[in-house]
Write a protein that holds these residues in place. Sequence first.
Motif, short mmCIF file in Angstrom:
data_model
loop_
_atom_site.label_atom_id
_atom_site.label_comp_id
_atom_site.label_asym_id
_atom_site.label_seq_id
_atom_site.Cartn_x
_atom_site.Cartn_y
_atom_site.Cartn_z
N ALA A 182 0.84 -1.11 -0.02
CA ALA A 182 -0.08 -0.17 -0.09
C ALA A 182 1.02 1.39 -0.09
N VAL A 183 1.81 1.07 0.70
CA VAL A 183 2.71 2.50 0.87
C VAL A 183 3.75 2.55 -0.43
N PHE A 184 4.05 1.40 -0.88
CA PHE A 184 5.28 1.34 -2.19
C PHE A 184 4.42 0.87 -3.14
N TRP A 185 3.19 1.52 -3.43
CA TRP A 185 2.29 0.59 -4.37
C TRP A 185 3.02 0.88 -5.91
N ILE A 186 3.93 1.89 -6.08
CA ILE A 186 4.58 2.13 -7.23
C ILE A 186 5.68 1.27 -7.83
N ASN A 187 6.00 0.22 -6.71
CA ASN A 187 6.95 -0.70 -7.14
C ASN A 187 6.19 -1.86 -7.27
N PRO A 188 6.24 -2.59 -8.52
CA PRO A 188 5.30 -3.81 -8.80
C PRO A 188 6.17 -5.17 -8.16
N LEU A 189 7.31 -4.82 -7.72
CA LEU A 189 7.97 -6.27 -6.76
C LEU A 189 7.23 -6.77 -5.69
N TYR A 190 6.53 -5.82 -5.19
CA TYR A 190 5.73 -6.25 -3.98
C TYR A 190 4.67 -7.17 -4.33
N ILE A 191 4.13 -7.22 -5.65
CA ILE A 191 3.15 -8.05 -6.28
C ILE A 191 3.67 -9.69 -6.29
N PHE A 192 4.93 -9.59 -6.90
CA PHE A 192 5.63 -10.91 -6.88
C PHE A 192 5.98 -11.28 -5.46
#
Length: 732
Positions: free
Chosen positions: A185-195
């Motif tokens: 939620a905080v670093f939504w711009i980073n798609p790596l958190y999805i993986f």
Amino acid sequence: MIIYILKSASCLALLLFFYHLVLEKEKMHNFNRFYLLGSVLFSFLAPLTTFTTYIKQEIIATRDVTIVPNYINNSVLITKESTIDYYQILIGIYCLISALFLLRFSYNLFKIIKKININEKIKQDHATLILVTDKILPHTFWSYIFINKAAYENGEIEEELFTHELTHVTQKHTFDVLIIELLQAVFWINPLYIFLKKAVQLNHEFLADENVINQHKNTFQYQYLLLNKAAWNNEYYLASNLNYSLTKKRLKMMTTQSSRSIILLKKLAVIPLLTGFVFLFAERVEAQEKEEIIETIVEDVPFKDKSEENLYKEYYYKNLTTQRKGKDGKYIIKKYQELNTEEKGRLIPPPPLKLEKKIPTKKQFEDLKDNTKYAVWIDGKVVKNEVLNKYKNSDFARYSNSFVHKNARSKRFPQKNQASLETKEYFKAQNTKRVKDFEIYKEIHKKLGEAEWQKLPNGEKIKIIENPKIETVEENYSKHSGEKVNTGFKDINGINHYFVTVGNKTKYYNKEGKQTNEKGASISNRKASSSNIIPGNHVTKIYFDGKIFCKFNDNIPSKRVNKNYIDATIHSSKSSKQSISPIQLQLEDVKKLYERVNSPLNVYNRKNNYYEEDRQEKPHFVRSSRERQEELKGKFSKLGTLYFKLSKEDKKKVTRPILPHAPYLKLKKNNKVFYKLKNELTEEDKLLIPPPPPAPNASNEEILKAKKAYSDWKKRTSNGNAPPPPSIVNKK
């Protein structure tokens, strides 16, 4: 901040790549769980690591002085136009989107808590069963297992499913999911958190599957049971679901047999991996050790007796340049020596030669630890605010703080305040250095006042003096720093070496002018610089028994030297005593000296060095004020004129002047100029690059072609005021 985020994202990407490539294939799921969570923490901390390297920087303490007889008194201060801070706007938008994601997270959490409160609860083992009317498969949140009420009462829930969900409860898998969701939620711009979230949840299923198989000892029956439940679509947000990612990978993992030695090797491989990433993503800070060289270069300056107070003011402001805007709109640039009495009176009085101690209060010192408000320097070197935890306020002898206006802040230092702290040792050394430098300046001023004018062949008058003798410098150095300079020769392994001892530190030099250690082994492949041999002196040659013993790299010609370059050669004998021979210059020598120093090649090199020093000052040209940009463009234009006047042979010896906005490219659209790095250019930006002009020896056809390309570029970019290409010249 942007660089930090990019480094952190790159570090996390490489750690995830290593996990999928090496670790995920083995049955070491508990280790993998902590590796994945630790990867997030490591990616945040690695870019914060700092490695400090020390470099030496040599500075010229004085510049040549030229008095302009005519003064322009009607001048006004330059005012800066206020600009929109797009950076702050982008930060605001980013925070707003993060707030929306956090709101969604809170809403889903509220729905789960509400479902827990309104449904029937039954305690079983370490968990609480929540009986719901929905037709769902069992799923877990924290210590709650949600199951269908009818299926539970009819005994239709298989034992393996209970074991699976209890594993999620006992191993606290919900904690991992909540942490990743908050970061996403905080670093939504980073798609790596999805993986990362998918990898974490899949590893949870590996752990639960492994526990079921270990307890029930029937792998194929459990696989068949999962396949029967695979069609159920009940993936609940924030919950651990039974049929999450029921793929071939998960089924294959149940029957995989891993070697203990391979697992151990892969675990150990993580240690050098993390060590390498620390060095790869750490921040490198350069701390500069400054050494000053005094050159006496004077032209057309009226010398007279001055009080020491006025002399100190002249010394303090010797490198000052002021810039004002006249009524005609043109800029008036003056050095301190060119200011009239009224203009000098407007300047802020210089600080005392020996500064007084100013120890920060405990409150001031504690406030400096807030890195959102303060950028901190200790002994002239920028440091992290956390470093202050190693000190007390009483460890410092001087403290100063300055407020930074918005248009002067940078990405590296966005704070409103910049604070400088000096330790007791550094404070004492700086006071000593200032006194020593001023003593040398006074001696130079005295010599210039006593020297007689000499007339050059072109009618110009100059004064020539010798540099301060080493005895004078040595005396001042001992007086103010408490350290003596001792020099001489020492036999090391049967070979003579020249040595210089300052205080308790000794340096050795061989016949090649290279620095060695105390055993005579070279510690540098280059000759030592002439300004680094004896503090405050320029040493080019050392004599032994009337012959040259060694030479040092003469680094003065590349500095700001004008008409009166004095080569202060040091003569040494067996008795280790140094002296500077008096300078014997006749008018013929002066004429040769004048012609050599003012040759087109030397003038260009000198001006280019001045320009490069100004160009490399921070902030960069593209982030500078409009006034500084105009000043640099003017200097570049004049330097270009000097370059094209050089002969072909001289051009081979120098480099072309570098554009003030390098390495950025200058682009123009709708008559508005902006700058971009080459690797940041889009396809649309590339169309804005103007076509190259024709070569000086181009044919009429080539010139017409260049003119058409320019015309097309002009229409494409809507630039109506750009300079046209060269006109056609009839050639025979």
